[in-house]
Design an enzyme around this catalytic site. Structure first.
Site, PDB file in Angstrom:
ATOM      1  N   HIS A  72      50.198  54.474   4.784  1.00 54.79           N
ATOM      2  CA  HIS A  72      49.020  54.171   3.977  1.00 54.79           C
ATOM      3  C   HIS A  72      49.181  54.760   2.582  1.00 54.79           C
ATOM      4  O   HIS A  72      49.890  55.749   2.384  1.00 54.79           O
ATOM      5  CB  HIS A  72      47.758  54.787   4.607  1.00 54.79           C
ATOM      6  CG  HIS A  72      47.166  53.961   5.693  1.00 54.79           C
ATOM      7  ND1 HIS A  72      45.833  53.620   5.722  1.00 54.79           N
ATOM      8  CD2 HIS A  72      47.705  53.394   6.792  1.00 54.79           C
ATOM      9  CE1 HIS A  72      45.579  52.886   6.790  1.00 54.79           C
ATOM     10  NE2 HIS A  72      46.708  52.742   7.460  1.00 54.79           N
ATOM     11  N   GLY A 123      48.480  44.136   6.520  1.00 54.42           N
ATOM     12  CA  GLY A 123      47.909  45.129   5.633  1.00 54.42           C
ATOM     13  C   GLY A 123      46.412  45.087   5.469  1.00 54.42           C
ATOM     14  O   GLY A 123      45.708  44.258   6.047  1.00 54.42           O
ATOM     15  N   GLU A 124      45.913  46.008   4.638  1.00 50.18           N
ATOM     16  CA  GLU A 124      44.501  46.140   4.340  1.00 50.18           C
ATOM     17  C   GLU A 124      44.325  46.286   2.835  1.00 50.18           C
ATOM     18  O   GLU A 124      45.162  46.890   2.157  1.00 50.18           O
ATOM     19  CB  GLU A 124      43.888  47.380   5.027  1.00 50.18           C
ATOM     20  CG  GLU A 124      44.132  47.468   6.514  1.00 50.18           C
ATOM     21  CD  GLU A 124      45.425  48.203   6.844  1.00 50.18           C
ATOM     22  OE1 GLU A 124      45.985  48.889   5.952  1.00 50.18           O
ATOM     23  OE2 GLU A 124      45.877  48.088   7.985  1.00 50.18           O
ATOM     24  N   ASN A 177      44.816  49.759   0.973  1.00 50.91           N
ATOM     25  CA  ASN A 177      46.106  50.237   0.478  1.00 50.91           C
ATOM     26  C   ASN A 177      46.779  49.283  -0.485  1.00 50.91           C
ATOM     27  O   ASN A 177      47.551  49.704  -1.348  1.00 50.91           O
ATOM     28  CB  ASN A 177      47.053  50.467   1.656  1.00 50.91           C
ATOM     29  CG  ASN A 177      46.468  51.380   2.696  1.00 50.91           C
ATOM     30  OD1 ASN A 177      46.197  52.534   2.414  1.00 50.91           O
ATOM     31  ND2 ASN A 177      46.261  50.865   3.902  1.00 50.91           N
TER      32      ASN A 177
END
Length: 329
Positions: free
Chosen positions: A38, A105-106, A109
């Site tokens: 992260h 992913g998010e 980040n």
């Protein structure tokens, strides 16, 4: 028989603490390591987020266990060509004990460089192209690629392992699981979902499925529940919130809707080995090859003693009675 590993949480600990936990995990009988990747922690109270590739380099000198990123996003914040180089170097340092776990992913980040955060279907499309680029580079050949999302020109990796590291794909939901089945060497998920394992494997029963589980050991169950709720309420956020919220502050605001009871119902907490074993057994019953356990909070040595003496013997004994717990490789 299902194996059990330890999940190093970069969101919660500084690098030296993670290295110490890797040693403790090996001493306690865990067989492998996951490590999160992260840029930010989920919430400010977690307090950390070191650069994962630096920690992996140190792990190569302090631990004999296999290591896997759980998971790296190779699509927005870091170009897949750079991830390929990082993975190749990690595999060399770990002498073949490295697996590359990848996911879509998010925003937490990945939006940090100022670009827009794509919709879910576009993120999966980007992940598929990124994996193709990484696999090409891991051959050691010179690569030029002009795709929909990525361009690579005259790129070649010179420091390579003898065998490219396996690439496992994180999946939550049917579309992501279908992609993992198409491009992944293994499956990563955080729920004991037997249906997802079956859909991923299809007719190829040799591909592994790896799961993860957060726990909070403590002598007092109520206090352990409070610790889990204080540090990891984000686990109980519904839908796509975990993928689209952009900052730890937004997660803290959303987590105000998460109660202690919601966390207590999902996370094994406290000193009862049977409670912890039941949660692990769900992964065994679902056909997972390996489950990685992460202890929430500062009670690390107590957790490792508890799992070594009371939980792992109980689950490994029970798993011998589950005919599909181990997949032939």
């Amino acid at each position: 028989m299902t194996e059990f590993g330890y999940f190093l949480s970069c969101e919660d600990f500084r690098p030296a603490q993670l290295l110490r936990q890797a040693e403790q995990a090996e001493q306690a009988g865990f067989r492998s390591l996951w490590i999160s990747d992260h840029f930010h922690p989920w919430i400010g109270r977690q307090g950390n987020s070191p650069f994962v590739w630096g920690v992996i380099g140190a792990l190569s000198r302090t631990s004999r266990l296999p290591v896997e990123t759980a998971v790296t996003c190779p699509t927005v914040r870091v170009h897949p060509a750079v991830i390929a180089q990082a993975a190749a170097t990690s595999a060399v340092l770990l002498e073949g004990r490295f697996r590359l776990g990848l996911g879509s992913g998010e925003a937490l980040n990945e939006h940090i460089l100022g670009g827009s955060w794509p919709a879910a279907d576009v993120r999966l499309e980007m992940l598929e192209e990124a994996v193709a680029v990484i696999r090409l580079l891991l051959t050691g050949e010179e690569v030029s690629h002009r795709g929909r999302h990525y361009t690579v020109e005259n790129a070649r990796l010179y420091t390579l392992p003898e065998i490219p590291p396996p690439i496992d794909i994180s999946a939550f939901g049917p579309e992501a699981t279908a992609l993992a089945a198409r491009i992944g060497d293994g499956l990563i998920t955080m729920a004991p979902d037997a249906g997802a394992v079956r859909r991923f494997r299809g007719t190829d029963g040799s591909r592994p499925a790896y799961g993860g589980l957060k726990v909070c050991w403590g002598r007092d169950r109520a206090e352990a529940v409070r610790t889990a709720h204080r540090l990891w309420p984000s686990m109980r956020l519904p839908g796509e919130l975990q993928q689209v919220l952009p900052t730890p502050t937004h997660f803290e605001q959303a987590a105000e809707l998460v109660t202690e009871d919601m966390v207590a119902g999902a996370v094994p907490c406290g000193p009862d080995p049977e409670e912890h074993a039941r949660h692990l057994q769900a992964y065994v019953d679902a056909g997972f090859d390996r489950v990685h356990v992460s202890q929430i909070g500062s009670e690390q040595q107590g957790f490792f003693d508890f799992y070594r003496d009371s939980v792992l013997p109980l689950v490994t004994r029970d798993s011998r009675d589950v005919p599909d717990a181990r997949v032939t490789r």
